[in-house]
Structure formats: C-alpha cells, structure tokens
Design an enzyme around this catalytic site. Structure first.
Site, PDB file in Angstrom:
ATOM      1  N   ASP A   1     -58.516 -41.182  40.611  1.00 28.52           N
ATOM      2  CA  ASP A   1     -59.215 -40.849  39.367  1.00 28.52           C
ATOM      3  C   ASP A   1     -59.331 -39.352  39.103  1.00 28.52           C
ATOM      4  O   ASP A   1     -60.114 -38.941  38.250  1.00 28.52           O
ATOM      5  CB  ASP A   1     -60.615 -41.464  39.396  1.00 28.52           C
ATOM      6  CG  ASP A   1     -61.470 -40.904  40.520  1.00 28.52           C
ATOM      7  OD1 ASP A   1     -60.908 -40.443  41.524  1.00 28.52           O
ATOM      8  OD2 ASP A   1     -62.709 -40.931  40.394  1.00 28.52           O
ATOM      9  N   GLU A   2     -58.535 -38.546  39.782  1.00 29.91           N
ATOM     10  CA  GLU A   2     -58.733 -37.104  39.683  1.00 29.91           C
ATOM     11  C   GLU A   2     -57.397 -36.391  39.861  1.00 29.91           C
ATOM     12  O   GLU A   2     -56.590 -36.761  40.716  1.00 29.91           O
ATOM     13  CB  GLU A   2     -59.716 -36.662  40.772  1.00 29.91           C
ATOM     14  CG  GLU A   2     -60.138 -35.226  40.717  1.00 29.91           C
ATOM     15  CD  GLU A   2     -61.116 -34.883  41.839  1.00 29.91           C
ATOM     16  OE1 GLU A   2     -61.552 -33.724  41.876  1.00 29.91           O
ATOM     17  OE2 GLU A   2     -61.422 -35.763  42.674  1.00 29.91           O
TER      18      GLU A   2
ATOM     19  N   ASP B   1     -61.293 -35.641  35.702  1.00 29.50           N
ATOM     20  CA  ASP B   1     -62.055 -36.486  36.621  1.00 29.50           C
ATOM     21  C   ASP B   1     -62.597 -37.660  35.819  1.00 29.50           C
ATOM     22  O   ASP B   1     -63.413 -37.472  34.909  1.00 29.50           O
ATOM     23  CB  ASP B   1     -63.191 -35.694  37.266  1.00 29.50           C
ATOM     24  CG  ASP B   1     -63.764 -36.385  38.493  1.00 29.50           C
ATOM     25  OD1 ASP B   1     -63.352 -37.517  38.784  1.00 29.50           O
ATOM     26  OD2 ASP B   1     -64.626 -35.784  39.157  1.00 29.50           O
TER      27      ASP B   1
END
Length: 489
Positions: free
Chosen positions: A105-106, A11
C-alpha cells in the site's frame, strides 16, 4: 535535494481495513480491526473509526479488544489486498518508470523521470490526478506527499492523512521539520527517541541546533551523521525501481504452543505447500529452503538447505523442510513456524534424485493397494483372522475464518462473521449491495463453501440479457445485489 517537488509518496489510507469496509457494506463507518485473532495475534491495520478508541497497528489483539470491544475483528485476506495493490501500482507506472514499492500500500514515484512533472504546479496536478484515479479504479483513498526528497515526501503524505495531499515547497524544509518530534525521522525508534529525550532533544529543531558532533557522541558516527543531515532536510536517496524479491516465505504463529512432533511436522509440510503456491504465483523457483522455528522461550532458530538447482516442486520443498526440522529440538513447545525459499530464479532445474525418490514412494504406495483388494476379495472359506481393513479417517473439519468469503448454494455470496460450537454465522452481502442479512449454519453444511474475494467495485454494465457477473470465473450470480438488495437483519 531537488529544486522542484517531483518525488511523490503514496500511502493508502488504513489499507486492509478500508478494503474490508469497501467489501462489506455493513461495516462502512464502523470500527474494523484486521490482524491475527488468536491470543497472540497483533493488529495489522485499524480503520480510522477504530483508531479513535486508541487501537493502532502492531498492538496486541487482546489489548485492542479491550479498547474497542464492539469493533469488527477480521482475519486478513491477502489475495484481495494484492489484487487491489496491483491496480494501484499499475496507475503509478503510468506516471513514471521509476516506481519504488515499499509494501502493498505504499510507494515512491519519481515524477521527473516520467515527464509527469517538473515544477510545483505540475507535481500537484499529477498528485490530484493520481488520487482521483485510485478512487475511480479501486473505490479506496490514498494520501499523497510531494517534495524534493524521499524523506520529506513520506513525511508529507503522513501529515496529509487521511485522503489528502500535501506539497512541501523546496526551501521550506527546515521550517516544516523544526517543530516535529524526533520520532518523525526515519531510523528513530523508541529506544533512540528516549535516548535523545534524556539529552534534552525532543524536536527536529533540537537535533539541528545540537550539531553533528554532539549527535555522533550520543548515538554513534553513522547514525549521528545521518540524523543531522535529516534534521537539516537533506536526503539525496534516489527513487529505485522495483527490485526482484530475494525470497518467498510464509509463517504462522499458534495460539497454543505445539508439543506434538507429528503435529509440528504436519504444520511444516502445510507451510511448505503454501510457500510453493506463492512461489509459483510469482512465476519463480528457488534453490535454498529455509525453516524458521520460534520456541516456547521466544528463541528463534533458522535452518537452511541449498538444493542442486532451483525448483518449484512442492514435494522437494516439503521434504527439504521436513529434513531441516529433524535438526531442531521442539520438545519444549513451538509458538511459530515458517518456511521460505530463497535464491530465486526464473527457471526450474528438475531435482531428478528427489523426483525419483518421490516416484519410488508413490510406486510402493500403489503396489500396496492391490494387496488390500486381494485380501478383501479372498474366498469366504479363508481364515477370517486376516488384518481388518482400516477405517477411513473422518474428513477434517473446515475452518471458517472471520471476514473470509463464502458462497451458499441458495443465498449467494457472503462473509464469515464468526464460528464456534459447530456453527458458522454468515452475513450475505456484496460490495455493491445494501447491508445484508445474517444467517447461521452448521460448519459442515454442504451448501456452504469457501469463495474467492469479489471485486470492490461492481463490474461494468453487461450486455443486454446477460448477468452482471458473467465473465467472472467462479463467481455466479448471488441471490441479492444492487437490484435485489438483501434485507438488513
């Protein structure tokens, strides 16, 4: 559950805000809030400096401004975020073929499937190497969780934030989960959390002790059973490689409700154009056009039209969206519009009828132009009562969004700090320069133009005698940089 912590969850830390701080030297170490800046805007991401004031994602922007009035408020730059995300996902792909992105983003990674790890020591080494590689390639930081299941890996990365790594050894799940809030578990939102609190259950340990039968009685069969399994640390979901997107869509929320039907149609056509641009960027086409309309009373309507075959023709999508709009009553006002395309395919089947109709319209428009020329070239002796030539419409005023990139013919690269009353304020700096100087221009200054985002890290050293920016299309040398820094204002 695995016997080794070989599921990794990455993350990125405050991704949008961190990317903006990396791109803008003057904002480093300062509170930054990214999101919609209008009265109805919401926070997409807040930097850790802004979070100290209580600002968090999904908060109304008006509330964020009250909590942190001196923060920098910026409009998202998704082209930059997507470019950085692609770099990160490429690094994840070197660890395993099984990468499951959840957002820009993860992502989850199955280290065991890629042969990157088979025990705690090798998993921890892979996580450390990944974090170092991300910082080297992007200049940003990410937090890593390692565990024997997806649920625990995600919990671990959350606890590791910011810029950390946490490994949960198999067999210690109950000990770690027990004191955590029930809201930590996936699927437990505010309503379910309050319902459980009223029943005397506030921690994961409370759920485990209550037993499956009691949880089923409280929240239903499916949810209750899943909650009990998660409370015991059980999660057998596999990491699934990236699936194809099912649709491509764009939408806008308006600061003030739109009542003018012509304006509404214009916004729909603009959204259709943006949707097709995104569709083409993905190398896809689609056969179902979807229109989304949220009205003044928050009621949301969707309408769809399925074409005879996949298309990425902007005229076809634009006209289909306009037809769908005709079936929606917008007289009370519109607060949100969206256009999407689903039924995606990797090929395009030309819509011959739509193209023929568009060609006919273009032909009609083209045929009218000679008539205008003939009228203007008529002998002066003719009756002057002929219809006057229409005045050309003035060019639309350019919008300068806070945080977006610009370039000035004399001062080089910069970004918009704000605009209004016919003026736009720009700070001239680059990601690798010192904090730059601020200048103000007229909004229609011909020397000021929108620009593409710069890379977050300075490009590699160039060959002798060349500019450090040579080879980057559309990015000429700026007037200030690392060797000739801008002066601080």
């Amino acid at each position: 559950m695995r016997t080794a912590p070989t599921i990794l969850h990455l993350d990125m830390d405050a991704f949008y805000a961190s990317a903006e701080q990396a791109a803008k030297p003057s904002l480093r170490g300062k509170p930054v809030v990214v999101g919609g800046l209008g009265p109805r805007g919401v926070v997409a991401t807040a930097s850790y400096e802004a979070r100290r004031f209580g600002v968090h994602s999904a908060m109304p922007m008006a509330q964020a401004r009250r909590l942190a009035p001196n923060a920098a408020y910026l409009v998202p730059r998704f082209s930059l975020y997507r470019a950085v995300s692609e770099q990160v996902m490429e690094l994840l792909a070197t660890l395993s073929p099984l990468v499951e992105p959840l957002s820009l983003d993860e992502a989850f990674v199955d280290l065991e499937a890629g042969g990157s790890a088979d025990d705690s020591a090798s998993a921890q080494a892979a996580g450390k190497r990944l974090r170092a590689d991300i910082h080297r390639v992007t200049g940003l930081t990410g937090s890593v969780g390692l565990a024997g299941s997806k649920m625990l890996a995600k919990i671990a990365s959350e606890q590791a934030k910011p810029d950390g790594l946490l490994l949960i050894e198999p067999g210690t799940e109950r000990e770690l989960l027990g004191p955590l809030s029930v809201r930590t578990l996936p699927g437990v939102g505010p309503a379910t959390g309050e319902h459980l609190r009223r029943a005397g259950m506030t921690t994961v340990a409370d759920l485990a002790e209550a037993g499956e039968d009691e949880l089923v009685r409280l929240v239903g069969k499916a949810h209750g059973t899943a909650l009990h399994h998660m409370a015991l640390g059980h999660d057998d979901r596999p990491v699934v490689a990236e699936r194809d997107a099912k649709s491509v869509s764009v939408e806008d929320t308006f600061d003030v409700d739109l009542h003018d039907r012509v304006r509404v149609r214009g916004e729909v056509e603009r959204l259709a154009e943006r949707c097709v641009q995104r569709l083409r960027a993905a190398g896809r086409s689609g056969r179902t056009v979807v229109l989304k309309v949220r009205r003044f009373d928050f009621s949301t309507l969707t309408r769809s039209e399925t074409l005879r075959g996949p298309t990425d023709d902007p005229a076809v999508v634009r006209e289909a969206a306009a037809r769908l709009l005709e079936s929606v009553d917008t007289t009370g006002g519109v607060r949100l519009l969206g256009v999407g395309v689903s039924g995606l395919a990797d090929y395009t089947q030309e819509d011959l009828f739509a193209q023929a109709a568009a060609g006919e319209r273009e032909g009609e428009a083209g045929a009218a132009e000679p008539g205008v020329a003939e009228a203007s070239a008529a002998p002066q002796g003719r009756n002057e009562a002929a219809e006057p030539k229409p005045e050309p419409e003035p060019p639309a005023e350019r919008r300068w969004l806070a945080g977006h990139d610009v370039r000035h013919a004399r001062y080089g690269a910069g970004w918009v700090q704000g605009s209004g009353l016919g003026r736009v304020t720009v700070r001239f700096e680059e990601p690798w320069s010192h904090p730059g100087r601020v200048r103000t221009f007229a909004v229609d200054d011909p020397e000021l133009t929108p620009a593409e985002p710069l890379p977050l890290l300075r490009p590699s050293s160039p060959e002798p005698g060349t500019s450090p920016r040579d080879g980057l299309p559309g990015q000429p040398d700026a007037g200030c940089g690392a060797k000739t820094p801008c002066q601080s204002s």
